[in-house]
Motif scaffolding. Structure first.
Motif, PDB file in Angstrom:
ATOM      1  N   ALA B 197       0.994  -1.247  -0.108  1.00  0.00           N
ATOM      2  CA  ALA B 197      -0.065   0.226  -0.108  1.00  0.00           C
ATOM      3  C   ALA B 197       1.076   1.254   0.197  1.00  0.00           C
ATOM      4  O   ALA B 197       0.540   2.261  -0.669  1.00  0.00           O
ATOM      5  N   VAL B 198       2.007   1.378   0.880  1.00  0.00           N
ATOM      6  CA  VAL B 198       2.651   2.327   0.901  1.00  0.00           C
ATOM      7  C   VAL B 198       3.447   2.531  -0.547  1.00  0.00           C
ATOM      8  O   VAL B 198       3.791   3.518  -1.102  1.00  0.00           O
ATOM      9  N   LEU B 199       3.826   1.477  -1.151  1.00  0.00           N
ATOM     10  CA  LEU B 199       4.517   1.595  -2.395  1.00  0.00           C
ATOM     11  C   LEU B 199       3.446   2.093  -3.494  1.00  0.00           C
ATOM     12  O   LEU B 199       3.714   2.961  -4.391  1.00  0.00           O
ATOM     13  N   LEU B 200       2.066   1.602  -3.285  1.00  0.00           N
ATOM     14  CA  LEU B 200       1.168   2.026  -4.509  1.00  0.00           C
ATOM     15  C   LEU B 200       1.128   3.594  -4.221  1.00  0.00           C
ATOM     16  O   LEU B 200       0.781   4.263  -5.253  1.00  0.00           O
ATOM     17  N   ALA B 201       1.134   4.102  -2.923  1.00  0.00           N
ATOM     18  CA  ALA B 201       0.833   5.281  -2.805  1.00  0.00           C
ATOM     19  C   ALA B 201       2.009   6.078  -3.312  1.00  0.00           C
ATOM     20  O   ALA B 201       1.770   7.342  -4.142  1.00  0.00           O
ATOM     21  N   LYS B 202       3.026   5.755  -2.966  1.00  0.00           N
ATOM     22  CA  LYS B 202       4.324   6.407  -3.889  1.00  0.00           C
ATOM     23  C   LYS B 202       4.266   6.591  -5.431  1.00  0.00           C
ATOM     24  O   LYS B 202       4.273   7.395  -6.201  1.00  0.00           O
ATOM     25  N   LYS B 203       3.939   5.115  -5.799  1.00  0.00           N
ATOM     26  CA  LYS B 203       3.786   5.005  -7.304  1.00  0.00           C
ATOM     27  C   LYS B 203       2.636   5.914  -7.987  1.00  0.00           C
ATOM     28  O   LYS B 203       2.904   6.475  -9.144  1.00  0.00           O
ATOM     29  N   SER B 204       1.725   6.074  -7.279  1.00  0.00           N
ATOM     30  CA  SER B 204       0.809   7.069  -7.836  1.00  0.00           C
ATOM     31  C   SER B 204       1.184   8.293  -8.150  1.00  0.00           C
ATOM     32  O   SER B 204       0.422   9.062  -8.878  1.00  0.00           O
ATOM     33  N   LEU B 205       2.088   8.796  -7.543  1.00  0.00           N
ATOM     34  CA  LEU B 205       2.852  10.120  -7.624  1.00  0.00           C
ATOM     35  C   LEU B 205       3.316  10.278  -9.146  1.00  0.00           C
ATOM     36  O   LEU B 205       3.682  11.242  -9.736  1.00  0.00           O
ATOM     37  N   LEU B 206       3.603   9.093  -9.800  1.00  0.00           N
ATOM     38  CA  LEU B 206       4.099   9.109 -11.036  1.00  0.00           C
ATOM     39  C   LEU B 206       2.873   9.426 -12.155  1.00  0.00           C
ATOM     40  O   LEU B 206       3.326   9.990 -13.106  1.00  0.00           O
ATOM     41  N   LYS B 207       1.874   9.318 -11.821  1.00  0.00           N
ATOM     42  CA  LYS B 207       0.649   9.493 -12.650  1.00  0.00           C
ATOM     43  C   LYS B 207       0.558  10.939 -13.184  1.00  0.00           C
ATOM     44  O   LYS B 207       0.814  11.780 -12.346  1.00  0.00           O
ATOM     45  N   THR B 208       0.497  11.279 -14.145  1.00  0.00           N
ATOM     46  CA  THR B 208       0.130  12.575 -14.919  1.00  0.00           C
ATOM     47  C   THR B 208      -1.008  13.308 -13.702  1.00  0.00           C
ATOM     48  O   THR B 208      -2.171  12.621 -13.766  1.00  0.00           O
ATOM     49  N   ILE B 209      -0.697  14.496 -13.339  1.00  0.00           N
ATOM     50  CA  ILE B 209      -1.801  15.157 -12.582  1.00  0.00           C
ATOM     51  C   ILE B 209      -2.404  16.406 -13.313  1.00  0.00           C
ATOM     52  O   ILE B 209      -1.985  16.462 -14.521  1.00  0.00           O
ATOM     53  N   GLY B 210      -3.528  16.909 -12.879  1.00  0.00           N
ATOM     54  CA  GLY B 210      -4.159  17.984 -13.597  1.00  0.00           C
ATOM     55  C   GLY B 210      -5.186  17.710 -14.671  1.00  0.00           C
ATOM     56  O   GLY B 210      -5.789  18.321 -15.566  1.00  0.00           O
ATOM     57  N   HIS B 211      -5.853  16.256 -14.542  1.00  0.00           N
ATOM     58  CA  HIS B 211      -6.920  16.026 -15.474  1.00  0.00           C
ATOM     59  C   HIS B 211      -8.319  16.715 -15.197  1.00  0.00           C
ATOM     60  O   HIS B 211      -8.220  17.027 -13.771  1.00  0.00           O
ATOM     61  N   ARG B 212      -8.965  16.821 -15.998  1.00  0.00           N
ATOM     62  CA  ARG B 212     -10.385  17.573 -15.633  1.00  0.00           C
ATOM     63  C   ARG B 212     -11.101  16.762 -14.566  1.00  0.00           C
ATOM     64  O   ARG B 212     -11.227  15.571 -14.471  1.00  0.00           O
ATOM     65  N   PRO B 213     -11.784  17.447 -13.499  1.00  0.00           N
ATOM     66  CA  PRO B 213     -12.517  16.607 -12.518  1.00  0.00           C
ATOM     67  C   PRO B 213     -13.326  15.756 -13.059  1.00  0.00           C
ATOM     68  O   PRO B 213     -13.622  14.754 -12.362  1.00  0.00           O
ATOM     69  N   SER B 214     -13.872  15.761 -14.289  1.00  0.00           N
ATOM     70  CA  SER B 214     -14.975  15.077 -14.682  1.00  0.00           C
ATOM     71  C   SER B 214     -14.280  13.468 -15.012  1.00  0.00           C
ATOM     72  O   SER B 214     -15.073  12.746 -15.013  1.00  0.00           O
ATOM     73  N   THR B 215     -13.022  13.798 -15.392  1.00  0.00           N
ATOM     74  CA  THR B 215     -12.474  12.267 -15.848  1.00  0.00           C
ATOM     75  C   THR B 215     -11.696  11.645 -14.521  1.00  0.00           C
ATOM     76  O   THR B 215     -11.285  10.489 -14.703  1.00  0.00           O
ATOM     77  N   ILE B 216     -11.497  12.261 -13.510  1.00  0.00           N
ATOM     78  CA  ILE B 216     -11.366  11.370 -12.512  1.00  0.00           C
ATOM     79  C   ILE B 216     -12.301  10.994 -11.436  1.00  0.00           C
ATOM     80  O   ILE B 216     -13.517  11.482 -11.341  1.00  0.00           O
ATOM     81  N   ASP B 217     -12.108   9.939 -10.580  1.00  0.00           N
ATOM     82  CA  ASP B 217     -12.883   9.428  -9.840  1.00  0.00           C
ATOM     83  C   ASP B 217     -13.659  10.161  -8.544  1.00  0.00           C
ATOM     84  O   ASP B 217     -12.812  11.010  -8.263  1.00  0.00           O
ATOM     85  N   PRO B 218     -14.739   9.715  -8.263  1.00  0.00           N
ATOM     86  CA  PRO B 218     -15.516  10.803  -7.336  1.00  0.00           C
ATOM     87  C   PRO B 218     -14.568  10.778  -5.981  1.00  0.00           C
ATOM     88  O   PRO B 218     -14.675  11.971  -5.542  1.00  0.00           O
ATOM     89  N   LEU B 219     -14.135   9.984  -5.552  1.00  0.00           N
ATOM     90  CA  LEU B 219     -13.232  10.024  -4.284  1.00  0.00           C
ATOM     91  C   LEU B 219     -12.092  11.138  -4.426  1.00  0.00           C
ATOM     92  O   LEU B 219     -11.745  11.847  -3.540  1.00  0.00           O
ATOM     93  N   THR B 220     -11.329  10.974  -5.431  1.00  0.00           N
ATOM     94  CA  THR B 220     -10.247  11.762  -5.761  1.00  0.00           C
ATOM     95  C   THR B 220     -10.965  13.262  -5.777  1.00  0.00           C
ATOM     96  O   THR B 220     -10.275  14.202  -5.283  1.00  0.00           O
ATOM     97  N   ALA B 221     -11.877  13.555  -6.652  1.00  0.00           N
ATOM     98  CA  ALA B 221     -12.457  14.854  -6.668  1.00  0.00           C
ATOM     99  C   ALA B 221     -12.880  15.378  -5.220  1.00  0.00           C
ATOM    100  O   ALA B 221     -12.685  16.584  -5.047  1.00  0.00           O
ATOM    101  N   LYS B 222     -13.554  14.534  -4.527  1.00  0.00           N
ATOM    102  CA  LYS B 222     -14.088  14.893  -3.349  1.00  0.00           C
ATOM    103  C   LYS B 222     -12.790  15.190  -2.248  1.00  0.00           C
ATOM    104  O   LYS B 222     -12.825  16.197  -1.583  1.00  0.00           O
ATOM    105  N   LEU B 223     -11.755  14.687  -2.337  1.00  0.00           N
ATOM    106  CA  LEU B 223     -10.759  14.667  -1.533  1.00  0.00           C
ATOM    107  C   LEU B 223      -9.944  16.093  -1.744  1.00  0.00           C
ATOM    108  O   LEU B 223      -9.511  16.810  -1.110  1.00  0.00           O
ATOM    109  N   LEU B 224      -9.727  16.123  -3.350  1.00  0.00           N
ATOM    110  CA  LEU B 224      -8.922  17.529  -3.489  1.00  0.00           C
ATOM    111  C   LEU B 224      -9.939  18.679  -3.129  1.00  0.00           C
ATOM    112  O   LEU B 224      -9.230  19.697  -2.676  1.00  0.00           O
ATOM    113  N   LYS B 225     -11.228  18.551  -3.249  1.00  0.00           N
ATOM    114  CA  LYS B 225     -12.101  19.769  -2.836  1.00  0.00           C
ATOM    115  C   LYS B 225     -11.741  20.046  -1.323  1.00  0.00           C
ATOM    116  O   LYS B 225     -11.703  21.225  -0.970  1.00  0.00           O
ATOM    117  N   GLU B 226     -12.080  18.988  -0.609  1.00  0.00           N
ATOM    118  CA  GLU B 226     -11.893  19.225   0.857  1.00  0.00           C
ATOM    119  C   GLU B 226     -10.574  19.764   1.358  1.00  0.00           C
ATOM    120  O   GLU B 226     -10.329  20.407   2.331  1.00  0.00           O
TER     121      GLU B 226
END
Lengths: 184, 276
Positions: B197-226
């Motif tokens: 899980a720790v490795l996954l968290a770090k690996k996720s940082l390699l994903k491109t950021i800045g996608h439109r909110p509509s294309t990301i999953d609801p949990l991601t969007a909610k977390l970012l907003k809060e």
């Protein structure tokens, strides 16, 4: 309004007028010291051994620069997290240290020690080591050279842009957000 | 079977060190620019401008974006039809040393975590995946330790709901507060085992950021907003930009558990990849 200019060594007159949140430009000599250097300084104070530089009126910059590229005064040299230095800071302040430069918040004991010793804590642009290097005119290691980037370097800076984090009255710029930083 | 020489891997790694440390990732740079545009707090806006200026200077003058050039983490995806001629691990460590020396980057690695003496450039941390095909993908992530120190892992009960997970992620960001160079990129690993899980968290940082909110999953969007309501902001001095992005990686897990890890990155999220 003009940004206030201050110079090291810092004296009471310069520090007393500074208010938390205020922007200043700092010039003069500052000394880098981070984790291992702090540990050694604190030990030397405890053992009453002569320190590698006189702390009185000086400012310490929590920084471990990269290597210096050819033709430059210094490499990338932004601030490191100040909090890790908290356990050593009150002893240094008691010994005459007047200024600290770093990033992030400090613990209660440090805020109290800053107030008691009428010192000041500044914030430098965090995560902006390339930008900060532009304000450093010269750098030379003066102690603990075997620590590499953790050695104490004497830096000469000109108009280094800083924000007052904790002023000499103990007012902390992060105080109003503190309620949000609950620990897990 | 395709032969790749270790020497080639070493040279590629050295190049990646320079690229990652001098040139801020384009997705991160553009997220910083949108954050500056969307920021109403005057001080936050000017700090974001300084961060963008820092990236410009670093690239132009070949200076490290941040003096903390990390304990580099190297991710390898090795095609199973590749034969490596020479020694892979030593090629990577030599490549790091070469790149770091050439770029005047920092020797931040102490050989003994307790003795803490004689900092050098290696050994680095290497994660290897064996994949299909006959190519090798190499990624170098020079993550600084100011933010690495804020990593958290929590083993939830399998009956926990997303609300509890959300709260844990937000509390992790709050506890990093102003100390680890916000605005952050928040990496979240959900599932698998504690270590993974720790490795996954770090690996996720390699994903491109800045996608439109509509294309990301609801949990991601909610977390970012809060998270962006916390008012931590750049340098912790307030503002909307507390996080530039939240990235989530999931993996199947055990019926008895729900590991969640959070790996926080400072605004200087640096990584570079190459496909050999």
């Amino acid at each position: 309004m003009h940004t206030k200019r201050i110079n090291t060594p810092l004296d009471h007159r310069q520090i007393a007028g500074l208010r938390s949140g205020e922007e200043v430009l700092l010039s003069g000599v500052i000394y880098t010291a981070r984790d291992q250097a702090h540990k050694r300084l604190a030990e030397q104070i405890k053992k009453r051994v002569k320190l590698p530089f006189v702390l009185k009126g000086q400012a310490i910059y929590y920084c471990g620069p990269t290597k210096t590229p050819k033709g430059k005064a210094i490499g990338s040299c932004g601030p490191t997290t100040s909090k890790r230095m908290d356990e050593f800071t009150p002893a240094l302040l008691k010994h005459g240290l007047k200024g600290m430069i770093g990033k992030g918040s400090r613990d209660k004991e440090v805020v109290a020690a800053i107030k008691k010793n009428k010192a000041v804590y500044f914030l430098a642009f965090a995560g902006c080591g390339a930008l900060v290097s532009k304000y450093v005119k010269s750098a030379r290691p003066i102690a603990y050279k075997e620590l590499g980037p953790e050695a104490i370097y004497e830096l000469k800076v000109k108009d280094l842009p800083l924000i007052v984090g904790i002023d000499s009255k103990g007012k902390d710029v992060f105080e109003k957000y503190k309620h949000q930083y609950k620990t897990i | 079977m395709r032969i790749i020489k270790a020497e080639k891997i070493k040279n590629a790694v050295a190049q990646l060190c320079l690229k990652a440390n001098f040139s801020l990732r384009p997705d991160v740079l553009s997220a910083l620019k949108s954050a500056r545009a969307g920021e109403k707090n005057k001080r936050a806006k000017s700090i974001l401008a300084a961060i963008i200026e820092n990236a410009r200077i670093a690239k132009k003058e070949r200076l490290a974006i941040c003096q903390d050039t990390g304990l580099p983490t190297v991710f390898l995806e090795v095609g199973q039809d590749v034969l490596i001629r020479g020694e892979l691990k030593s090629a990577i460590n030599k490549g790091i040393e070469e790149g770091y020396k050439r770029g005047y980057l920092r020797n931040s690695i102490v050989p003994d975590p307790l003795l803490r003496f004689g900092p050098g450039y290696s050994p680095v941390v290497i994660h290897t995946d064996i994949v299909k095909g006959k190519r090798i993908k190499i990624t170098v992530l020079p993550k600084g330790f100011g933010c690495e120190n804020k990593t958290q892992l929590k083993m939830f009960n399998p009956t926990a709901n997303t609300e509890e997970i959300k709260r844990f992620v937000i509390e992790t960001v709050k506890s990093a507060g102003p100390d680890a160079c916000p605005p952050y990129i928040v990496g979240v690993g959900i599932g698998a085992t504690a270590d993974y899980a720790v490795l996954l968290a770090k690996k996720s940082l390699l994903k491109t950021i800045g996608h439109r909110p509509s294309t990301i999953d609801p949990l991601t969007a909610k977390l970012l907003k809060e998270i962006n309501k916390l008012n931590i902001g750049p340098m912790g001095l307030g503002g909307r930009a507390t996080a530039l992005a939240v990235n989530i990686e999931k993996y199947p897990t055990h019926i008895a558990g729900l590991p969640v890890a959070v790996s926080i990155s400072c605004h200087a999220l640096r990584s570079a990849s190459v496909l050999l």
